[in-house]
Design an enzyme around this catalytic site. Structure first.
Site, PDB file in Angstrom:
ATOM      1  N   TYR A 276      20.499   6.565   2.918  1.00  0.00           N
ATOM      2  CA  TYR A 276      20.715   6.867   4.331  1.00  0.00           C
ATOM      3  C   TYR A 276      22.003   7.666   4.513  1.00  0.00           C
ATOM      4  CZ  TYR A 276      17.118   3.345   5.413  1.00  0.00           C
ATOM      5  OH  TYR A 276      15.943   2.632   5.496  1.00  0.00           O
TER       6      TYR A 276
ATOM      7  N   SER B 122      10.089  -3.081  -0.383  1.00  0.00           N
ATOM      8  CA  SER B 122       9.772  -2.343   0.837  1.00  0.00           C
ATOM      9  C   SER B 122       8.553  -1.471   0.567  1.00  0.00           C
ATOM     10  CB  SER B 122      10.975  -1.475   1.251  1.00  0.00           C
ATOM     11  OG  SER B 122      10.707  -0.756   2.434  1.00  0.00           O
ATOM     12  N   ASN B 123       7.589  -1.500   1.478  1.00  0.00           N
ATOM     13  CA  ASN B 123       6.399  -0.653   1.389  1.00  0.00           C
ATOM     14  C   ASN B 123       5.562  -0.931   0.141  1.00  0.00           C
ATOM     15  OD1 ASN B 123       7.213   1.008   3.778  1.00  0.00           O
ATOM     16  ND2 ASN B 123       8.881   1.585   2.410  1.00  0.00           N
TER      17      ASN B 123
ATOM     18  N   TRP C  60       9.429  -1.955  10.263  1.00  0.00           N
ATOM     19  CA  TRP C  60      10.261  -0.794  10.606  1.00  0.00           C
ATOM     20  C   TRP C  60       9.479   0.176  11.500  1.00  0.00           C
ATOM     21  CZ3 TRP C  60       8.794   4.083   8.645  1.00  0.00           C
ATOM     22  CH2 TRP C  60       7.985   4.106   7.507  1.00  0.00           C
ATOM     23  N   SER C  61      10.230   1.019  12.229  1.00  0.00           N
ATOM     24  CA  SER C  61       9.670   1.952  13.212  1.00  0.00           C
ATOM     25  C   SER C  61       8.808   1.227  14.253  1.00  0.00           C
ATOM     26  CB  SER C  61       8.866   3.068  12.534  1.00  0.00           C
ATOM     27  OG  SER C  61       9.715   4.008  11.930  1.00  0.00           O
TER      28      SER C  61
ATOM     29  N   LEU D 152       3.323   7.810  11.691  1.00  0.00           N
ATOM     30  CA  LEU D 152       4.303   8.084  10.650  1.00  0.00           C
ATOM     31  C   LEU D 152       5.224   9.213  11.097  1.00  0.00           C
ATOM     32  CD1 LEU D 152       5.258   7.379   7.784  1.00  0.00           C
ATOM     33  CD2 LEU D 152       3.743   9.171   6.929  1.00  0.00           C
TER      34      LEU D 152
ATOM     35  N   GLY E 237       6.820  10.586  16.565  1.00  0.00           N
ATOM     36  CA  GLY E 237       7.318  10.361  17.907  1.00  0.00           C
ATOM     37  C   GLY E 237       7.006   8.975  18.435  1.00  0.00           C
TER      38      GLY E 237
END
Length: 310
Positions: A52, A151-152, A219-220, A226, A229
């Site tokens: 990040y 993660s994922n 997340w998101s 994906l 917006g």
């Protein structure tokens, strides 16, 4: 703010998390204001990653420079970071050397002696589970990492790791929002021929995580899909936003809180990872932590988002 003991650990954590992937260009005052707003709302769980920001460990270093936490202040936060993505490739690297090097870099950047949780960031197709296990053992025995997760990852990928890794894998960070919810939506339409929603694409990861005491971190939570917006306030989701606004008025909270509540209402006891750097939106979203959506309200939002309910 609703809290719970994270399975596999002795950490008492909130069900809303502050993600810090966008703070690289924020001033010290802006970072401090953001963290203060989160703490005031009961959010003491912070999510980082080595990739990040600008360069490796950019946002981790920006956080440390702005906060300059004392050891007693550090203990008031649960700090999680991630390793495994190499941006310059791009490729993934779960080798012993990369994991250990990344953690050491994160500790230096964050100005701390330990991470509460380390996640493996996206699956490495070339993973050698024995390498991961050796890295986890060394990091754990050195006191540098207290708990581990992924993660994922799919159930099969997690099982492959668990065959070698001795520590429990306590979290799996996955994309989830009302509109982007295949890990929930598939099960609702199981065994319905010819319906795209009924196709299993993730190996039943949500049920797998529940069965194995792995906490899903969503997340998101405001993204429509994906990185295409947000759905909040979007003309593409008029029916959904109308339903969100109706419930926001009923419960006396902002729209962000209803979007969060849809996730936290699920009995899997998930955490919601916020990516916003706007203190007001953090405070607004945090209000969804323990809103008791009814079943009709939860399914009403689900249907309004375009998902099929038989």
């Amino acid at each position: 703010m609703k809290t719970f003991t994270l399975p596999g650990t002795d950490l008492v954590v909130p069900n809303v998390v502050l993600g810090l992937m966008r703070i690289q260009d924020k001033t010290d005052d802006e970072v401090r204001t953001l963290i203060s707003a989160a703490r005031d709302a009961g959010i003491t769980f912070l999510d980082h990653a080595d990739i990040y920001g600008t360069g490796v460990h950019g946002c981790e270093r920006r956080f440390a420079e702005a906060l300059r936490l004392t050891s007693s202040e550090r203990e008031q936060f649960v700090i999680q970071s991630k390793a495994g993505i190499v941006k310059d490739g791009p490729y993934f690297d779960f080798s012993y050397e990369h994991i250990v090097e990344t953690v050491n870099g994160s500790l230096e950047a964050l100005g701390t002696d330990y991470l509460d949780i380390l996640l493996l960031h996206r699956p490495d197709a070339l993973v050698e589970p024995e390498e991961v296990a050796r890295a986890f053992d060394d990091l754990s025995s050195a006191g540098k990492v207290r708990a581990f997760g992924v993660s994922n990852h799919t159930p099969g990928q997690i099982e492959l790791l668990r065959r070698s890794v001795s520590q429990p894998l306590v979290a799996n960070q996955l994309q989830l929002s009302i509109t982007h919810s295949p890990l929930v939506a598939q099960g609702v339409t199981a065994n319905m021929e010819g319906l795209d929603q009924s196709i299993v694409r993730d190996g039943g990861v949500l049920d797998y995580c529940r069965l194995h005491d792995i906490t899903v971190q969503a997340w998101s939570p405001f993204q429509a899909g994906l990185f295409d917006g947000p759905f909040l306030g979007s003309d593409r989701f008029g029916e959904l936003n109308a339903e969100i606004d109706r419930l926001a008025e009923k419960y006396g909270v902002p729209a962000e809180a209803i979007a969060v509540a849809w996730i936290t209402r699920h009995p899997a006891q998930m955490q919601v990872v916020l990516g916003t750097t706007t203190p007001e939106r953090v405070a607004a979203a945090a209000l969804g932590s323990d809103i008791p959506l009814t079943r009709p309200e939860w399914y009403g939002l689900f249907r309004a988002a375009g998902h099929r309910v038989p």
